[in-house]
Design an enzyme around this catalytic site. Sequence first.
Site, PDB file in Angstrom:
ATOM      1  N   HIS A 119       8.536 -29.765  12.334  1.00  0.00           N
ATOM      2  CA  HIS A 119       7.700 -28.599  12.005  1.00  0.00           C
ATOM      3  C   HIS A 119       6.547 -28.961  11.081  1.00  0.00           C
ATOM      4  O   HIS A 119       5.520 -28.287  11.078  1.00  0.00           O
ATOM      5  CB  HIS A 119       8.562 -27.490  11.399  1.00  0.00           C
ATOM      6  CG  HIS A 119       9.687 -27.102  12.299  1.00  0.00           C
ATOM      7  ND1 HIS A 119       9.477 -26.481  13.509  1.00  0.00           N
ATOM      8  CD2 HIS A 119      11.017 -27.317  12.202  1.00  0.00           C
ATOM      9  CE1 HIS A 119      10.638 -26.307  14.112  1.00  0.00           C
ATOM     10  NE2 HIS A 119      11.594 -26.807  13.348  1.00  0.00           N
ATOM     11  N   CYS A 125       3.333  -2.739   3.962  1.00  0.00           N
ATOM     12  CA  CYS A 125       2.439  -1.624   4.293  1.00  0.00           C
ATOM     13  C   CYS A 125       3.192  -0.764   5.305  1.00  0.00           C
ATOM     14  O   CYS A 125       4.421  -0.830   5.370  1.00  0.00           O
ATOM     15  CB  CYS A 125       1.082  -2.115   4.795  1.00  0.00           C
ATOM     16  SG  CYS A 125       1.093  -2.998   6.365  1.00  0.00           S
ATOM     17  N   HIS A 167      11.143 -22.716  10.226  1.00  0.00           N
ATOM     18  CA  HIS A 167      10.174 -23.360  11.123  1.00  0.00           C
ATOM     19  C   HIS A 167       8.717 -23.186  10.705  1.00  0.00           C
ATOM     20  O   HIS A 167       7.909 -24.072  10.956  1.00  0.00           O
ATOM     21  CB  HIS A 167      10.341 -22.806  12.551  1.00  0.00           C
ATOM     22  CG  HIS A 167      11.591 -23.286  13.223  1.00  0.00           C
ATOM     23  ND1 HIS A 167      11.858 -23.065  14.545  1.00  0.00           N
ATOM     24  CD2 HIS A 167      12.657 -23.986  12.732  1.00  0.00           C
ATOM     25  CE1 HIS A 167      13.039 -23.604  14.860  1.00  0.00           C
ATOM     26  NE2 HIS A 167      13.544 -24.152  13.766  1.00  0.00           N
ATOM     27  N   THR A 186       3.273  -0.870   8.641  1.00  0.00           N
ATOM     28  CA  THR A 186       3.878  -1.683   9.698  1.00  0.00           C
ATOM     29  C   THR A 186       4.187  -3.113   9.257  1.00  0.00           C
ATOM     30  O   THR A 186       4.897  -3.826   9.964  1.00  0.00           O
ATOM     31  CB  THR A 186       2.895  -1.798  10.881  1.00  0.00           C
ATOM     32  OG1 THR A 186       1.681  -2.367  10.379  1.00  0.00           O
ATOM     33  CG2 THR A 186       2.620  -0.444  11.510  1.00  0.00           C
ATOM     34  N   ASP A 239       0.872  -1.176   0.000  1.00  0.00           N
ATOM     35  CA  ASP A 239       0.000   0.000   0.000  1.00  0.00           C
ATOM     36  C   ASP A 239       0.912   1.230   0.000  1.00  0.00           C
ATOM     37  O   ASP A 239       2.140   1.114  -0.170  1.00  0.00           O
ATOM     38  CB  ASP A 239      -1.005  -0.036   1.167  1.00  0.00           C
ATOM     39  CG  ASP A 239      -0.385   0.286   2.517  1.00  0.00           C
ATOM     40  OD1 ASP A 239       0.860   0.431   2.604  1.00  0.00           O
ATOM     41  OD2 ASP A 239      -1.139   0.396   3.503  1.00  0.00           O
TER      42      ASP A 239
HETATM   43  C1  RB5 Z   1      -2.031   2.965   6.288  1.00  0.00           C
HETATM   44  O1  RB5 Z   1      -2.033   4.225   6.821  1.00  0.00           O
HETATM   45  C2  RB5 Z   1      -1.599   1.951   7.332  1.00  0.00           C
HETATM   46  O2  RB5 Z   1      -2.640   1.723   8.213  1.00  0.00           O
HETATM   47  C3  RB5 Z   1      -1.150   0.673   6.666  1.00  0.00           C
HETATM   48  O3  RB5 Z   1      -0.083   0.939   5.806  1.00  0.00           O
HETATM   49  C4  RB5 Z   1      -0.664  -0.440   7.563  1.00  0.00           C
HETATM   50  O4  RB5 Z   1       0.337   0.020   8.414  1.00  0.00           O
HETATM   51  C5  RB5 Z   1      -1.682  -1.207   8.268  1.00  0.00           C
HETATM   52  O5  RB5 Z   1      -1.374  -2.124   9.029  1.00  0.00           O
END
Ligand code: RB5
Length: 150
Positions: free
Chosen positions: A132, A64, A97, A66, A7
Amino acid sequence: MIALGCDHGGYNLICAVKKYLDEKGIEYKDFGTYSTESVDYPVYAYKVATAVANREFEFGILCCGTGIGISIAANKVNGIRAAVVNNEFGAEMTRRHNHSNILCMGGRVTSEEDAVKFTDIFLNTPEEGGRHDCRLAMVDEIENGTFEVE
Ligand code: RB5
C-alpha cells in the site's frame, strides 16, 4: 491527540464522538462548530485538515450531513487522506490500506451508536504498509503534480 470539526449537519454526531473520547480519556481539540446553527462546512474542514497536515494532531474527525462535502474540502489540503465511512469494514480498511488520517461521517446517514463504533475501529486500526505504501506514494505524486502514467 485528535482534531474534531463539524458543521450543523454533523453537530449531534460529533457530540457523540466527543462523549466516547471523554470516556476513553483520549485528548482532542474541538475546532467547532458548536451548535446546529447553519454554517459552511469548508471552514471546519480547513481548520482540522491543516492542523492534521501540519502534524499538530495524529488524526482528525469531521462530520457534516453526509460526511461527503466536508471530506471533499479536507482532501484539498496536501497530505490529507480523508475518508467517508459508512460501515465497520470501511472504518478498518481505510486505515489498513489507505492510511487515512481523517475520518468523515454524516449526521444524516449514520447513527450516534455507529459513529462511535466507526471511531473506535478507525483509531485502533494500524496502517498495513507494504504494497500500500507505493500506491499511496502514487497518490502523493498526483497531489504534487509529478505523477506520470504510460
Ligand atoms: C448542509 O446542509 C449539508 O450540505 C452539509 O452538512 C453536508 O452534508 C455537505 O456535504
